[in-house]
Design a protein around this motif. Structure first.
Motif, PDB file in Angstrom:
ATOM      1  N   HIS A 174       0.805  -1.220   0.000  1.00  0.00           N
ATOM      2  CA  HIS A 174       0.000   0.000   0.000  1.00  0.00           C
ATOM      3  C   HIS A 174       0.844   1.278   0.000  1.00  0.00           C
ATOM      4  O   HIS A 174       0.372   2.335   0.428  1.00  0.00           O
ATOM      5  CB  HIS A 174      -0.979   0.005   1.180  1.00  0.00           C
ATOM      6  CG  HIS A 174      -1.895  -1.181   1.187  1.00  0.00           C
ATOM      7  ND1 HIS A 174      -2.985  -1.279   0.350  1.00  0.00           N
ATOM      8  CD2 HIS A 174      -1.856  -2.333   1.907  1.00  0.00           C
ATOM      9  CE1 HIS A 174      -3.595  -2.436   0.571  1.00  0.00           C
ATOM     10  NE2 HIS A 174      -2.934  -3.099   1.502  1.00  0.00           N
TER      11      HIS A 174
ATOM     12  N   GLU B 141       5.925  -0.325   3.890  1.00  0.00           N
ATOM     13  CA  GLU B 141       4.474  -0.222   3.777  1.00  0.00           C
ATOM     14  C   GLU B 141       3.953   1.177   4.093  1.00  0.00           C
ATOM     15  O   GLU B 141       4.464   1.859   4.969  1.00  0.00           O
ATOM     16  CB  GLU B 141       3.794  -1.250   4.688  1.00  0.00           C
ATOM     17  CG  GLU B 141       4.079  -1.073   6.172  1.00  0.00           C
ATOM     18  CD  GLU B 141       5.381  -1.713   6.615  1.00  0.00           C
ATOM     19  OE1 GLU B 141       5.666  -1.648   7.828  1.00  0.00           O
ATOM     20  OE2 GLU B 141       6.113  -2.273   5.771  1.00  0.00           O
ATOM     21  N   HIS B 142       2.953   1.590   3.333  1.00  0.00           N
ATOM     22  CA  HIS B 142       2.223   2.849   3.524  1.00  0.00           C
ATOM     23  C   HIS B 142       3.096   4.091   3.351  1.00  0.00           C
ATOM     24  O   HIS B 142       2.697   5.192   3.747  1.00  0.00           O
ATOM     25  CB  HIS B 142       1.541   2.886   4.899  1.00  0.00           C
ATOM     26  CG  HIS B 142       0.526   1.797   5.085  1.00  0.00           C
ATOM     27  ND1 HIS B 142      -0.716   1.841   4.494  1.00  0.00           N
ATOM     28  CD2 HIS B 142       0.581   0.628   5.778  1.00  0.00           C
ATOM     29  CE1 HIS B 142      -1.390   0.746   4.824  1.00  0.00           C
ATOM     30  NE2 HIS B 142      -0.638  -0.014   5.600  1.00  0.00           N
TER      31      HIS B 142
ATOM     32  N   SER C 249       4.599   7.228   1.307  1.00  0.00           N
ATOM     33  CA  SER C 249       4.169   8.049   0.173  1.00  0.00           C
ATOM     34  C   SER C 249       5.342   8.907  -0.298  1.00  0.00           C
ATOM     35  O   SER C 249       5.992   9.565   0.508  1.00  0.00           O
ATOM     36  CB  SER C 249       2.976   8.941   0.554  1.00  0.00           C
ATOM     37  OG  SER C 249       3.293   9.802   1.617  1.00  0.00           O
TER      38      SER C 249
ATOM     39  N   SER D  15       5.189   4.090   6.636  1.00  0.00           N
ATOM     40  CA  SER D  15       4.389   5.304   6.806  1.00  0.00           C
ATOM     41  C   SER D  15       5.184   6.585   6.644  1.00  0.00           C
ATOM     42  O   SER D  15       4.704   7.661   7.019  1.00  0.00           O
ATOM     43  CB  SER D  15       3.670   5.300   8.164  1.00  0.00           C
ATOM     44  OG  SER D  15       2.821   4.171   8.277  1.00  0.00           O
TER      45      SER D  15
END
Length: 233
Positions: free
Chosen positions: A68, A98-99, A101, A123
């Motif tokens: 993700h 993960e996560h 951006s 994150s």
């Protein structure tokens, strides 16, 4: 023609995307827009790479894009004008967890740049136009108009509200300078002579650091983080 590529169920590969040999797309991962993946990249479930925007996203070889994670999407800069080209360049051998951006640049004259051999932890958010070598610990916050210099270290939980010059180490709520990032400089190949030589002004690394400090006091800049000595407590 690509060879050894594995594309799982429920994946999307846009018509303009290019995949290198040996890439693996786990179920439910997606590649959009003008995006290029180097050889042996892995997209975990839910990962999204690229965006249907002018410009491009280029990913090097042997990168892992975590579950993700969103890599190469539109920036969050309100000054970005729809239709402008925007860019992201990622090097080789990066583990993007993960996560995470990572956004494209906010203007066509700039780009967001990620180098090689980085661990970008879960994150994490890397905004538009970010680049340079820097080591950041967990849970840090950086004001949107601050500049983080190359080869610096930011301690965990820090809130950076002013510029961090090159080669420095900062930490704290409203981060303060704690000295040179000596260990980080050694790991990056800087010599003891560059750290101790008496004729410092003639050493390129020192000149670069001084220019970094001068730039922080240019018009409309925020100055640099205040200095504070380490204590035994």
């Amino acid at each position: 023609m690509m060879q050894g590529v594995s594309i799982g169920p429920f994946c999307t590969v846009g018509s303009a995307a290019k995949l290198g040999h040996g890439c693996q797309l786990h179920p439910g991962s997606h590649i959009f827009g003008n995006t290029e993946l180097g050889e042996h990249c892995i997209l975990m479930t839910g990962a999204v790479v690229g965006d249907d925007l002018p410009g491009r996203t280029v990913i090097g070889c042997n990168n892992i894009i975590g579950h993700h994670a969103l890599v190469g999407i539109k920036c969050q800069d309100l000054k970005y004008k729809p239709g402008d080209e925007c860019f992201l360049d990622v090097g080789d051998n990066n583990d993007i967890r993960e996560h995470t951006s990572i956004h494209r640049s906010s203007k066509s004259s700039d780009r967001t740049v990620i180098g090689d051999n980085n661990l970008i932890m879960g994150s994490c958010h890397i905004a538009h136009d970010c680049k340079d070598y820097a080591h950041t610990a967990g849970a840090i916050v950086v004001h949107q108009f601050c500049r983080i210099g190359s080869f610096c270290f930011i301690g965990g939980g820090s809130v950076v509200s002013q510029d961090v010059p090159k080669y420095m180490m900062v930490t704290g709520e409203r981060a303060e300078l704690r000295g040179l990032n000596l260990e980080g400089l050694r790991r990056r190949g800087f010599t003891a002579a560059e750290e101790q030589n008496e004729e410092l002004a003639h050493i390129p690394a020192v000149g670069s650091m001084v220019q970094s400090i001068r730039d922080s006091f240019a018009e409309n800049r925020r100055g640099i983080c205040k200095f504070r000595y380490w204590t035994s407590s």
